[in-house]
Write a protein that holds these residues in place. Structure first.
Motif, PDB file in Angstrom:
ATOM      1  N   VAL A   4       0.863  -1.181   0.000  1.00 34.85           N
ATOM      2  CA  VAL A   4       0.000   0.000   0.000  1.00 34.85           C
ATOM      3  C   VAL A   4       0.902   1.235   0.000  1.00 34.85           C
ATOM      4  O   VAL A   4       1.862   1.308   0.758  1.00 34.85           O
ATOM      5  N   GLU A   5       0.590   2.154  -0.859  1.00 37.18           N
ATOM      6  CA  GLU A   5       1.332   3.417  -0.878  1.00 37.18           C
ATOM      7  C   GLU A   5       0.351   4.551  -1.023  1.00 37.18           C
ATOM      8  O   GLU A   5      -0.734   4.377  -1.586  1.00 37.18           O
ATOM      9  N   THR A   6       0.766   5.699  -0.545  1.00 35.79           N
ATOM     10  CA  THR A   6      -0.108   6.873  -0.694  1.00 35.79           C
ATOM     11  C   THR A   6       0.706   8.082  -1.104  1.00 35.79           C
ATOM     12  O   THR A   6       1.920   8.149  -0.876  1.00 35.79           O
ATOM     13  N   LEU A   7       0.033   8.984  -1.671  1.00 38.38           N
ATOM     14  CA  LEU A   7       0.597  10.288  -1.980  1.00 38.38           C
ATOM     15  C   LEU A   7      -0.455  11.321  -1.607  1.00 38.38           C
ATOM     16  O   LEU A   7      -1.564  11.278  -2.154  1.00 38.38           O
ATOM     17  N   PRO A   8      -0.216  12.174  -0.651  1.00 41.00           N
ATOM     18  CA  PRO A   8       1.030  12.355   0.087  1.00 41.00           C
ATOM     19  C   PRO A   8       1.270  11.216   1.096  1.00 41.00           C
ATOM     20  O   PRO A   8       0.323  10.580   1.559  1.00 41.00           O
ATOM     21  N   PRO A   9       2.546  10.989   1.413  1.00 39.46           N
ATOM     22  CA  PRO A   9       2.879   9.866   2.304  1.00 39.46           C
ATOM     23  C   PRO A   9       2.287  10.025   3.703  1.00 39.46           C
ATOM     24  O   PRO A   9       2.073   9.032   4.393  1.00 39.46           O
ATOM     25  N   GLU A  10       2.004  11.281   4.129  1.00 39.67           N
ATOM     26  CA  GLU A  10       1.535  11.499   5.494  1.00 39.67           C
ATOM     27  C   GLU A  10       0.217  10.781   5.796  1.00 39.67           C
ATOM     28  O   GLU A  10      -0.085  10.498   6.958  1.00 39.67           O
ATOM     29  N   VAL A  11      -0.576  10.514   4.795  1.00 38.91           N
ATOM     30  CA  VAL A  11      -1.882   9.886   5.055  1.00 38.91           C
ATOM     31  C   VAL A  11      -1.761   8.370   5.177  1.00 38.91           C
ATOM     32  O   VAL A  11      -2.708   7.691   5.558  1.00 38.91           O
ATOM     33  N   LYS A  12      -0.601   7.844   4.835  1.00 38.38           N
ATOM     34  CA  LYS A  12      -0.457   6.388   4.791  1.00 38.38           C
ATOM     35  C   LYS A  12      -0.748   5.701   6.129  1.00 38.38           C
ATOM     36  O   LYS A  12      -1.450   4.682   6.165  1.00 38.38           O
ATOM     37  N   PRO A  13      -0.217   6.216   7.259  1.00 35.04           N
ATOM     38  CA  PRO A  13      -0.495   5.531   8.534  1.00 35.04           C
ATOM     39  C   PRO A  13      -1.979   5.405   8.802  1.00 35.04           C
ATOM     40  O   PRO A  13      -2.420   4.437   9.434  1.00 35.04           O
ATOM     41  N   CYS A  14      -2.743   6.346   8.327  1.00 35.09           N
ATOM     42  CA  CYS A  14      -4.187   6.308   8.546  1.00 35.09           C
ATOM     43  C   CYS A  14      -4.891   5.419   7.527  1.00 35.09           C
ATOM     44  O   CYS A  14      -5.798   4.650   7.858  1.00 35.09           O
ATOM     45  N   VAL A  15      -4.428   5.522   6.270  1.00 36.23           N
ATOM     46  CA  VAL A  15      -5.102   4.831   5.164  1.00 36.23           C
ATOM     47  C   VAL A  15      -4.802   3.336   5.159  1.00 36.23           C
ATOM     48  O   VAL A  15      -5.686   2.494   4.932  1.00 36.23           O
ATOM     49  N   GLU A  16      -3.555   2.997   5.399  1.00 40.25           N
ATOM     50  CA  GLU A  16      -3.108   1.611   5.184  1.00 40.25           C
ATOM     51  C   GLU A  16      -3.906   0.571   5.970  1.00 40.25           C
ATOM     52  O   GLU A  16      -4.352  -0.439   5.402  1.00 40.25           O
ATOM     53  N   PRO A  17      -4.147   0.802   7.272  1.00 37.94           N
ATOM     54  CA  PRO A  17      -4.928  -0.214   8.001  1.00 37.94           C
ATOM     55  C   PRO A  17      -6.332  -0.382   7.435  1.00 37.94           C
ATOM     56  O   PRO A  17      -6.867  -1.499   7.427  1.00 37.94           O
ATOM     57  N   LEU A  18      -6.879   0.708   6.954  1.00 41.89           N
ATOM     58  CA  LEU A  18      -8.225   0.627   6.385  1.00 41.89           C
ATOM     59  C   LEU A  18      -8.220  -0.208   5.113  1.00 41.89           C
ATOM     60  O   LEU A  18      -9.110  -1.026   4.874  1.00 41.89           O
ATOM     61  N   VAL A  19      -7.203   0.022   4.290  1.00 43.03           N
ATOM     62  CA  VAL A  19      -7.100  -0.736   3.030  1.00 43.03           C
ATOM     63  C   VAL A  19      -6.899  -2.224   3.327  1.00 43.03           C
ATOM     64  O   VAL A  19      -7.495  -3.095   2.687  1.00 43.03           O
ATOM     65  N   LEU A  20      -6.063  -2.476   4.332  1.00 42.94           N
ATOM     66  CA  LEU A  20      -5.783  -3.875   4.673  1.00 42.94           C
ATOM     67  C   LEU A  20      -6.983  -4.566   5.319  1.00 42.94           C
ATOM     68  O   LEU A  20      -7.031  -5.794   5.428  1.00 42.94           O
ATOM     69  N   SER A  21      -7.954  -3.761   5.720  1.00 45.17           N
ATOM     70  CA  SER A  21      -9.090  -4.350   6.441  1.00 45.17           C
ATOM     71  C   SER A  21     -10.208  -4.835   5.521  1.00 45.17           C
ATOM     72  O   SER A  21     -11.157  -5.444   5.977  1.00 45.17           O
ATOM     73  N   VAL A  22     -10.115  -4.522   4.244  1.00 51.07           N
ATOM     74  CA  VAL A  22     -11.211  -4.928   3.343  1.00 51.07           C
ATOM     75  C   VAL A  22     -10.716  -5.970   2.335  1.00 51.07           C
ATOM     76  O   VAL A  22      -9.543  -5.972   1.970  1.00 51.07           O
ATOM     77  N   PRO A  23     -11.616  -6.829   1.886  1.00 53.06           N
ATOM     78  CA  PRO A  23     -11.207  -7.834   0.902  1.00 53.06           C
ATOM     79  C   PRO A  23     -11.243  -7.268  -0.520  1.00 53.06           C
ATOM     80  O   PRO A  23     -12.112  -6.466  -0.843  1.00 53.06           O
ATOM     81  N   PHE A  24     -10.290  -7.704  -1.308  1.00 50.94           N
ATOM     82  CA  PHE A  24     -10.239  -7.317  -2.723  1.00 50.94           C
ATOM     83  C   PHE A  24     -10.461  -8.570  -3.567  1.00 50.94           C
ATOM     84  O   PHE A  24     -10.084  -9.682  -3.161  1.00 50.94           O
ATOM     85  N   PRO A  25     -11.046  -8.407  -4.740  1.00 50.53           N
ATOM     86  CA  PRO A  25     -11.260  -9.596  -5.576  1.00 50.53           C
ATOM     87  C   PRO A  25      -9.953 -10.086  -6.197  1.00 50.53           C
ATOM     88  O   PRO A  25      -9.013  -9.300  -6.368  1.00 50.53           O
ATOM     89  N   GLY A  26      -9.917 -11.341  -6.508  1.00 45.96           N
ATOM     90  CA  GLY A  26      -8.780 -11.883  -7.253  1.00 45.96           C
ATOM     91  C   GLY A  26      -9.043 -11.694  -8.735  1.00 45.96           C
ATOM     92  O   GLY A  26     -10.037 -11.077  -9.142  1.00 45.96           O
ATOM     93  N   ASN A  27      -8.137 -12.203  -9.577  1.00 50.47           N
ATOM     94  CA  ASN A  27      -8.406 -12.157 -11.013  1.00 50.47           C
ATOM     95  C   ASN A  27      -8.310 -13.556 -11.607  1.00 50.47           C
ATOM     96  O   ASN A  27      -7.881 -14.511 -10.946  1.00 50.47           O
ATOM     97  N   LYS A  28      -8.718 -13.658 -12.826  1.00 50.87           N
ATOM     98  CA  LYS A  28      -8.930 -14.960 -13.463  1.00 50.87           C
ATOM     99  C   LYS A  28      -7.646 -15.766 -13.590  1.00 50.87           C
ATOM    100  O   LYS A  28      -7.622 -16.970 -13.385  1.00 50.87           O
TER     101      LYS A  28
END
Lengths: 277, 703
Positions: free
Chosen positions: B666-690
């Motif tokens: 997970v990366e963000t721009l600006p980097p300052e939001v990453k500590p806040c954003v990353e756990p949220l992103v890691l908390s949801v499921p993403f679909p796989g691909n074929k």
């Protein structure tokens, strides 16, 4: 949870190598990679794989550079795939430098493709790396590169063709030699067959001897050329009778392999002496 | 005497007095457009028929300075008189009329002897003409206001008129003992040998600048020419016989159709004398044309025989040295070269006569009606296309404007040879830019005649060993597209991956491939897109890549989705290219793009919802998948952005997903939001691909 652990692994890599990244996600594994002795980063194949897909140019660069010190050829297909997917110029150049270091035949195909890249610096790097592979299956690519508009690409191709164990590119090299590709002379000295040697004797005297010296150096140093052919070469030089020819014959004595037939050595010495008179 | 008789006598005297005053030659009160006067004067002038004059060249040499006359019929020099020549001399019947120093000399052609001379008195020689017996010479200060002119008329060698008038007189003509003189820009008068004005025409719609006679007819004009007859006063729009050149292009150097006599003449050694027109009028079917339908244009070392309308050429002839004189004659044209060579060319441009005058003129005037007897056996001229190619390739830098004209004329020819020639001119980097550009533009506009030439050109690639250059791919592609011949497509395609194809020519190449819809182009175009989409730092390359996206969409449809996904989600690609890929994806998808991406890039905003998958994971994941996955936490993600120290308007999120949907990074721009954003992103499921492929996706988090 498994996915989070895998993510943590990748992210910890990023954290370890990217100073601009400030914090790791909580509860994740710590980085395991360490800088190599030469200063390059050591990343695992999986880490390289992940970082090559990064949207961050610095991370991609780190992955590319780490590929060079991984010590596994498994990285070559990954890198090739990433190159084919398109990279900004500076990263593509870095990848090509790594290909050169890897010297892995698996990269031959992608190097062949890049030998026709629009940027000259890419073609130069690709052809040099391809030449270093010394793989006969890429001989046509190197022959084509002799026709490149860039002189450095042509020179690199000529060097590569000269290094191939059984080059069949005599005619292309001869034409390149005629067109002033310097290393074509070196290559011709290495690849010309017995039956092709007379082609040089035909042009001896019509082109400056200095341009033919790399050819003669190569031919006279070869162990797979017959004594008779070498004696013909020496005789032709003697017949030329110029001070340049004498100077060359005197100089070649020092460069001939130790197992050069005595008759050849003697002929060289006699020819030099005869011209001196 | 009665009062009535006295009154009649007075009126008669007044009428006679006013009539005499009004008929003074060149007076401002002379009656104009009197049909009967004109008819009578013309009839008398035409009684004797067209005169036969000596065939001569009169010219000027600089070293030594002098005037000469050369007899074309006998191919011999008549005289070469050393003098300070101050103006261009004219042959006029049996005379050479020569400005020398401050005086005008009328010399016998036979030997150069002076017959008459007069001070120039601040005037210059405007023109001279003769019918063999009567000769007219005009000097003038030029200009319209305050102009002063002198008319000299000789009957044989006897001067019958030598008078000055306070108006501008133009170049005269003489026919049947009558003198025809344009004057004051709007008048054209007929005078007898004594200088008595017999008739006057008031001219409309052109300037009365120069008169000429041919085939027992009289003409005058400046931009065009009127035939002198009873209708002339009606003007061109009123039914008068009038002719004007109607070429499509401005002729190089813009030489005058007829001399602009009100302007000061150029110096004797001016280059203007090397760029000029010549023609003969022809009456046919109640209209005026040019004899042989030809306007001859001399331009330094080239002579063009041009139709008076359109943009083509009959033929082109090139000389070894500069031309300093040209004269159309009944059966061809005569050229005088600076080298002293005189050439006669027939109407097809074939040389029939050549002579060396033995001197080097800087300017020459020719008096001739027909070509001298043939003394040259020349082969038939080369085909026009070859003549034009030779003309277009002439390396003389002064000829660049006329070389460009030759290229345009080539473009008029609809055959493979012309196309090949345009290709050669367009690709030759040594060709002056103006000529090369003209050739490239002409090539790109070809609509017929040349598929084989185009294919032949495209077959060639730049090759150092073969010493071949890359063809002009862009113009060739445009031509192929205009012609619409799909057989060219494979040859065009071979230049897509060729590094020697100039970047600026790639858009035209791509556009042609798109229009020609060559199915086999899909693979190479996809390779090109992938390889270069992150390297596009020049606008032509961006344009080419956007067109490449269009081609793939057209040729592959949904099959191209993978390539478009790659590009639309590649942060290294320029925004324009990502947007184009995003648009292509959206157009390939049946559902519209999701909302809530107010601050997203075009690629992101235009990426659509994933297609409904009948079963299993999607083949590729898109930004829309990311957006969908993040919906449960989108409010919190926005809060992260709002509460970031620098309070950005949005934040860019980049996630690396494994094939099964696991978040690898997970990366963000600006980097300052990453500590806040990353756990949220890691908390949801993403679909796989074929196909289990790793993918990098981006998403813009709004405030």
């Amino acid at each position: 949870m498994v996915s989070h652990l895998k993510a943590a692994l990748a992210l910890s890599t990023v954290l370890a190598v990217a100073p601009q990244v400030q914090a790791a996600p909580s509860g994740k594994r710590q980085a395991t990679e360490v800088p190599a002795a030469d200063g390059a980063l050591r990343l695992s194949l999986e880490e390289i794989s992940v970082m090559l897909a990064s949207a961050n140019a610095d991370e991609v660069r780190m992955a590319i550079e780490a590929s060079a010190v991984l010590g596994s050829r498994d990285v070559s297909p990954l890198l090739a795939e990433r190159v084919r997917a398109g990279l900004p110029p500076e990263l593509l150049d870095a990848a090509l430098d790594v290909f050169a270091v890897l010297n892995d035949p698996q990269t031959g195909d992608v190097l062949s493709e890049l030998s026709r890249h629009r940027r000259v610096s890419v073609r130069q790097r690709a052809v040099r790396a391809l030449a270093a592979l010394k793989r006969p299956e890429y001989e046509p690519v190197l022959v084509r590169a002799l026709s490149d508009s860039d002189a450095q690409v042509r020179e690199a191709a000529a060097v590569g063709l000269g290094e191939l164990p059984k080059s069949t590119s005599f005619e292309a090299l001869f034409r390149a030699f005629d067109r002033g590709v310097n290393h074509a002379g070196h290559a011709l000295g290495k690849v010309a067959s017995e039956s092709q040697v007379p082609r040089f004797l035909e042009i001896l005297g019509r082109v400056p001897l200095t341009s033919l010296i790399p050819v003669f150096d190569g031919l006279l140093s070869r162990r797979d050329l017959s004594e008779a052919t070498k004696l013909r070469l020496v005789a032709a030089l003697a017949e030329l009778g110029t001070s340049e020819a004498r100077g060359y014959l005197e100089g070649i004595m020092q460069k001939l392999p130790s197992d050069t037939p005595a008759r050849v050595r003697k002929a060289v010495a006699e020819a030099a002496a005869r011209i001196a008179q | 005497m009665t009062h009535a008789h006295t009154l009649k006598l007075a009126l008669l005297s007044l009428a006679l007095l006013s009539g005499c005053a009004g008929r003074e030659s060149f007076s401002s009160t002379f009656p104009v457009n009197r049909r009967d006067d004109l008819t009578a004067a013309l009839a008398r002038a035409k009684q004797q028929g067209a005169p036969q004059l000596p065939q001569v060249i009169v010219g000027v040499t600089e070293q030594p300075s002098g005037v000469f006359a050369y007899d074309l019929s006998r191919a011999r020099l008549l005289f070469h008189h050393r003098a300070d020549i101050t103006g261009v001399p004219f042959p006029a019947g049996p005379f050479a009329v020569v400005p020398e120093g401050d005086a005008l000399h009328i010399r016998r052609l036979l030997n150069g002897d002076n017959v008459f001379d007069v001070s120039l008195d601040g005037m210059h020689l405007v023109g001279a003409a003769s019918d063999g017996q009567v000769t007219a010479v005009v000097l003038s200060t030029g200009g319209s206001m305050g102009a002063r002119s002198r008319l000299i008329v000789l009957n044989g060698e006897q001067v019958t008129v030598n008078r000055t008038v306070d108006r501008h007189l133009g170049g005269p003509a003489v026919l049947g003992g009558h003198v025809f003189v344009p004057h004051n820009r709007v008048h054209f008068s007929i005078l007898d040998v004594q200088g008595t004005e017999l008739a006057r025409i008031q001219v409309r719609e052109d300037v009365a600048s120069q008169a000429l006679t041919f085939d027992n007819e009289v003409y005058f004009g400046q931009a065009g020419m009127y035939r002198v007859d009873e209708k002339t006063a009606l003007g061109a729009s009123g039914g008068a016989l009038y002719f004007k050149v109607a070429r499509d292009e401005k002729l190089p150097g813009q030489p005058a159709f007829l001399p602009v006599t009100a302007e000061p003449p150029p110096a004797v050694n001016s280059a203007v004398h090397k760029v000029s027109l010549s023609f003969l009028p022809e009456l046919r079917d109640g209209s005026i044309g040019l004899l042989g339908d030809t306007l001859y244009m001399m331009f330094y070392k080239q002579l063009y025989a041009l139709p008076p309308v359109g943009s083509s050429a009959h033929w082109v002839y090139q000389t070894d040295s500069d031309c300093v004189g040209v004269r159309a004659v009944a059966d061809g044209v005569l050229l005088v070269e600076q080298s002293g060579t005189v050439r006669g060319l027939d109407r097809d441009g074939r040389p029939t006569f050549a002579a060396d005058m033995g001197l080097a003129p800087v300017v020459a005037q020719v008096q001739a009606q027909v070509l001298p007897p043939a003394n040259v056996q020349a082969d038939a001229p080369a085909p026009l296309v070859m003549q034009l190619v030779d003309a277009a390739m002439n390396p003389d830098a002064r000829l660049v404007p006329v070389r460009a004209l030759a290229v345009n004329m080539l473009a008029e020819l609809e055959d493979d040879a012309a196309t090949s020639a345009l290709v050669e001119l367009c690709q030759d980097r040594e060709t002056p830019e103006r000529v090369r550009t003209t050739a490239c533009v002409a090539l790109s506009k070809r609509k017929s005649g040349g598929t084989q030439a185009i294919i032949a050109a495209l077959t060639r690639h730049a090759d150092f060993l073969a010493q071949t250059k890359a063809p002009p791919v862009g113009p060739l592609a445009q031509a192929a597209m205009a012609i619409g011949d799909t057989s060219v497509a494979p040859y065009l395609l071979s230049h897509v991956a060729d590094p020697e194809t100039p970047t600026e020519e790639l858009p035209a190449l791509m556009l042609a491939l798109k229009e020609l819809a060559f199915a086999e182009a899909a693979g190479p175009i996809a390779d090109f897109l992938r390889l270069y989409h992150a390297e596009a730092d020049e606008q032509p390359m961006v344009d080419a890549l956007v067109l490449a996206i269009d081609i793939l969409k057209k040729l592959q449809g949904a099959e191209a989705r993978g390539t478009f996904e790659l590009i639309a989600n590649d942060p290294f690609a320029p925004a324009g290219i990502r947007a184009a890929a995003g648009r292509a994806l959206a157009e390939l998808s049946p559902t519209p793009a999701p909302e809530a991406q107010a601050d997203a890039t075009p690629a992101e905003t235009e990426a659509s919802e994933p297609e409904p998958e009948p079963a299993g994971p999607p083949e590729y994941r898109t930004t829309a998948h990311v957006e969908q996955a993040l919906r449960p936490v989108i409010v919190k993600l926005s809060k992260c952005v709002r509460e970031a120290p620098k309070r950005p308007n949005s934040a860019r999120l980049t996630v690396v997903l494994d094939g099964d949907g696991e978040v690898l990074a997970v990366e963000t721009l600006p980097p300052e939001v990453k500590p806040c954003v990353e756990p949220l992103v890691l908390s949801v499921p993403f679909p796989g691909n074929k196909h289990g492929r790793r993918e990098t996706l981006t998403y813009t988090i709004p405030r």
